[in-house]
Design an enzyme around this catalytic site. Sequence first.
Site, short mmCIF file in Angstrom:
data_model
loop_
_atom_site.label_atom_id
_atom_site.label_comp_id
_atom_site.label_asym_id
_atom_site.label_seq_id
_atom_site.Cartn_x
_atom_site.Cartn_y
_atom_site.Cartn_z
N LYS A 54 0.84 -1.20 0.00
CA LYS A 54 0.00 0.00 0.00
C LYS A 54 0.87 1.24 0.00
O LYS A 54 0.66 2.17 -0.78
CB LYS A 54 -0.93 0.00 1.22
CG LYS A 54 -2.13 -0.91 1.05
CD LYS A 54 -2.91 -1.12 2.34
CE LYS A 54 -3.96 -2.21 2.11
NZ LYS A 54 -4.54 -2.75 3.34
N GLN A 98 -5.27 -1.43 9.34
CA GLN A 98 -5.16 -2.77 8.76
C GLN A 98 -5.84 -3.80 9.66
O GLN A 98 -5.57 -3.87 10.87
CB GLN A 98 -3.68 -3.11 8.55
CG GLN A 98 -3.43 -4.42 7.85
CD GLN A 98 -3.85 -4.44 6.39
OE1 GLN A 98 -3.90 -3.41 5.73
NE2 GLN A 98 -4.17 -5.61 5.89
N ASP A 121 -11.57 2.87 3.52
CA ASP A 121 -12.02 1.48 3.46
C ASP A 121 -13.54 1.40 3.21
O ASP A 121 -14.05 0.34 2.86
CB ASP A 121 -11.74 0.77 4.79
CG ASP A 121 -10.46 -0.04 4.79
OD1 ASP A 121 -10.10 -0.57 3.72
OD2 ASP A 121 -9.84 -0.15 5.86
N1 GUN Z 1 -6.99 -6.54 5.67
C1 GUN Z 1 -7.10 -7.24 4.50
N2 GUN Z 1 -7.73 -6.50 3.58
C2 GUN Z 1 -8.03 -5.30 4.16
C3 GUN Z 1 -8.66 -4.11 3.69
O1 GUN Z 1 -9.12 -3.99 2.55
N3 GUN Z 1 -8.76 -3.10 4.59
C4 GUN Z 1 -8.28 -3.21 5.87
N4 GUN Z 1 -8.43 -2.16 6.68
N5 GUN Z 1 -7.69 -4.30 6.33
C5 GUN Z 1 -7.56 -5.34 5.47
#
Ligand code: GUN
Length: 290
Positions: A54, A98, A121
């Site tokens: 990311k 996350q 998100d």
């Molecule tokens: N963990 C795995 N995929 C995601 C996501 O799309 N957003 C978040 N916040 N955590 C994740």
Amino acid sequence: MTASLIDGKAAAERLRADVANDVANWKAETGRVPGLAVVLIGNDPASEIYVGSKARQTVAVGMRSFEHRLPAETSQAELLALISQLNADDAVDGILVQMPLPPQLDANLVIEHIDPRKDVDGFHPANAGRLASGLPGLVPCTPLGCMLLLQSVRADLAGLHAVVLGRSNIVGKPIAQLLLKADCTVTIAHSRSRDLPALCREADILVAAVGRPGMVRGDWIKPGALVVDVGINRLPPDAAGKSRLVGDVAFDEGRNVAGAITPVPGGVGPMTIACLLRNTLQAARMRSGA
Ligand code: GUN
């Protein structure tokens, strides 16, 4: 019949190029670049990899990346204090915590603490409610990526019967809302649904988001259907010590029946981070009114 493969890697590359271009234009207009803060608590190896990608991709499209790594034993109060600080920071347009979180932390409370305007998100109840009400807002990244892939093979989805396998807040429910908004007839099926194979065989669009490797067999698929496989399941290492990623659809069977299908890996997965970048730019635009 052999299905055409929906190339998520190529689609994600195109989306990132579009976002990079829009970021450059927005910077020329406003003198600012969008900023994304990613918070990682603990050291789950899969999460470390996601967070690293990311950050790299954020910088690659010309945005600022802020990484906050907290120890596994971080308390709820400490995490909420960091989120308050990020909510108040004008350089931060998007906040992503996350998941999964260590057990002492309550994901729902954490999500609700994020300013909905920075909730890239799309998990905050305000954004989930806006999506369900047909109002503009931030939409969860994986469902958004699925819709972009579907629309890349068929621009008009109106009237098609979409069956969504899975009812999570992260994928199943929001993708059902997006399909409804695209004028599909939508069925949400789940672990308690009766006769899943028969339900799936009704689907012109089948979205599998259950996290069970190879659960959807070839004879569950209507010939010519569009199949989107959201599953990312890591199989235990084989005799040669190699572990493999597989989806929720038995791919070798599915590709002989479907009209188009997303592979795993290389389908929905690459779209998720590209959509996160798109959401961050959208959040920056919404807050600045530009
Ligand atoms: N963990 C795995 N995929 C995601 C996501 O799309 N957003 C978040 N916040 N955590 C994740």
